[in-house]
Design an enzyme around this catalytic site. Structure first.
Site, short mmCIF file in Angstrom:
data_model
loop_
_atom_site.label_atom_id
_atom_site.label_comp_id
_atom_site.label_asym_id
_atom_site.label_seq_id
_atom_site.Cartn_x
_atom_site.Cartn_y
_atom_site.Cartn_z
CG ASN A 9 -45.45 -56.68 33.89
OD1 ASN A 9 -44.51 -56.94 33.49
ND2 ASN A 9 -45.15 -56.71 34.69
CE LYS A 11 -46.14 -59.87 36.16
NZ LYS A 11 -47.50 -60.25 37.77
CG HIS A 99 -44.81 -55.06 39.29
ND1 HIS A 99 -45.35 -55.97 40.36
CD2 HIS A 99 -45.71 -55.04 38.27
CE1 HIS A 99 -46.12 -56.39 39.55
NE2 HIS A 99 -46.80 -56.23 38.51
CD GLU A 101 -44.45 -59.18 39.98
OE1 GLU A 101 -44.58 -58.90 39.37
OE2 GLU A 101 -45.63 -60.05 40.19
CD GLU A 173 -50.71 -54.47 37.97
OE1 GLU A 173 -50.88 -55.60 37.04
OE2 GLU A 173 -49.74 -54.66 38.07
N GLY A 179 -51.97 -63.04 39.62
CA GLY A 179 -51.20 -64.63 39.30
C GLY A 179 -51.46 -65.39 40.13
CB SER A 219 -56.35 -62.42 37.76
OG SER A 219 -54.75 -63.11 38.20
P1 13P Z 1 -51.23 -61.76 36.24
O1 13P Z 1 -52.25 -60.53 34.64
O2 13P Z 1 -50.35 -62.60 35.77
O3 13P Z 1 -52.27 -61.72 37.06
O4 13P Z 1 -50.52 -59.70 36.40
C1 13P Z 1 -50.89 -59.37 36.59
C2 13P Z 1 -49.57 -58.18 36.48
O5 13P Z 1 -48.99 -58.34 37.89
C3 13P Z 1 -49.31 -57.25 35.20
O6 13P Z 1 -48.25 -56.14 36.01
#
Ligand code: 13P
Length: 263
Positions: A9, A11, A99, A101, A173, A179, A219
């Site tokens: 992903n 982003k 997601h 976010e 997640e 992140g 992560s």
């Molecule tokens: P990270 O791997 O950067 O923690 O992000 C995970 C994520 O949100 C994947 O959709």
């Protein structure tokens, strides 16, 4: 056993030129595991066509491309939106929905996420549905009921008659692990994912439930993936930060091949 599924992903990252450079380098590094691991790259809308073309050019014809979002609407006066037909025309086969976010920053609630999920499935795209709890929810010992409510909100009253085997994946997640560099303990991730599997078996027809792959995200790094993939119920990973570098992401893919992970 379900085939491992590893999803990048990206982003809000990667121009067309950067996406092209990624695929060129990545393709060299994962050619050998292309058949053992399903790989999906979730590019920003503007890079999708470039990624689809580059995957063909470099011979990675098994790697698929996902969109990170889609409109729940068919067409019309919805400024800024992109619909399923537009995505399919570009060669997209899957869409990420729910997601954290999108839920947190763009205020998408369960009703929006349900509408988007239904639209994706009805229009024959694959659904990558995300769920996960905040640190506050975890500390209040409410993780399991929270995840259950997020899944029920979409999957409880879905019309399964037209949904195909393998059309649904779910990513667990935990928000506090995204992140942050704080990976969820793999035993705990496996416990939550096993609970999700039980719920999926309760809600979905048996033939569909069996083919739902349930992934861990938060992560994930080359140094964590083997332990995660060795767990009984983790079928793959949804990777953010570490998917931006061809070196790291190719390692994650290669280490997920069944010969590497002993279940
Ligand atoms: P990270 O791997 O950067 O923690 O992000 C995970 C994520 O949100 C994947 O959709």
């Amino acid at each position: 056993m379900r085939k491992p599924l590893i999803i990048a992903n990206w982003k809000l990252n990667k121009t067309k030129a950067e996406s092209k450079a990624f695929v060129a380098e990545f393709s060299e590094k994962i050619k050998d595991s292309q058949n053992d691991v399903d790989v999906i790259l979730s590019a920003p809308f503007t890079s999708i066509e470039t990624v689809v073309t580059e995957l063909k050019t470099t011979g990675l014809d098994k790697v698929e491309v996902a969109a990170q979002d889609v409109s729940q609407f068919e067409s019309g006066a919805y400024t800024g939106e992109i619909n399923t037909a537009m995505l399919k025309e570009l060669g997209v086969t899957s869409v990420i929905v729910g997601h954290s976010e999108r839920r947190e920053i763009f205020n998408e609630d369960n009703s929006v996420i349900k509408a988007k999920s239904e639209k994706v499935l009805k229009d024959s795209l694959k659904l990558i549905f995300c769920c996960g709890e905040s640190l506050e929810t975890r500390e209040a010992n409410k993780t399991d009921e929270w995840i259950e409510s997020q899944i029920n909100a979409v999957f409880k009253e879905l019309d399964y008659s037209t949904i195909k085997e393998g059309q649904i994946s779910i990513a667990y997640e935990p928000i506090w692990a995204i992140g942050t560099g704080k990976t969820c303990d793999s035993e705990e991730a496996n416990r939550v994912i096993a609970n999700i599997r039980t719920l999926v078996k309760k809600l979905l027809p048996e033939n569909l439930a069996e083919t739902v792959r349930i992934l861990y995200g938060g992560s994930v790094k080359p140094g964590t993936i083997e332990e995660q993939m060795a767990k009984s119920d983790i079928d793959g990973a949804l990777v953010g930060g570490a998917s931006l570098k061809p070196e790291d992401f190719s390692q994650i893919v290669n280490l997920s091949a069944p010969k590497a992970a002993v279940k």
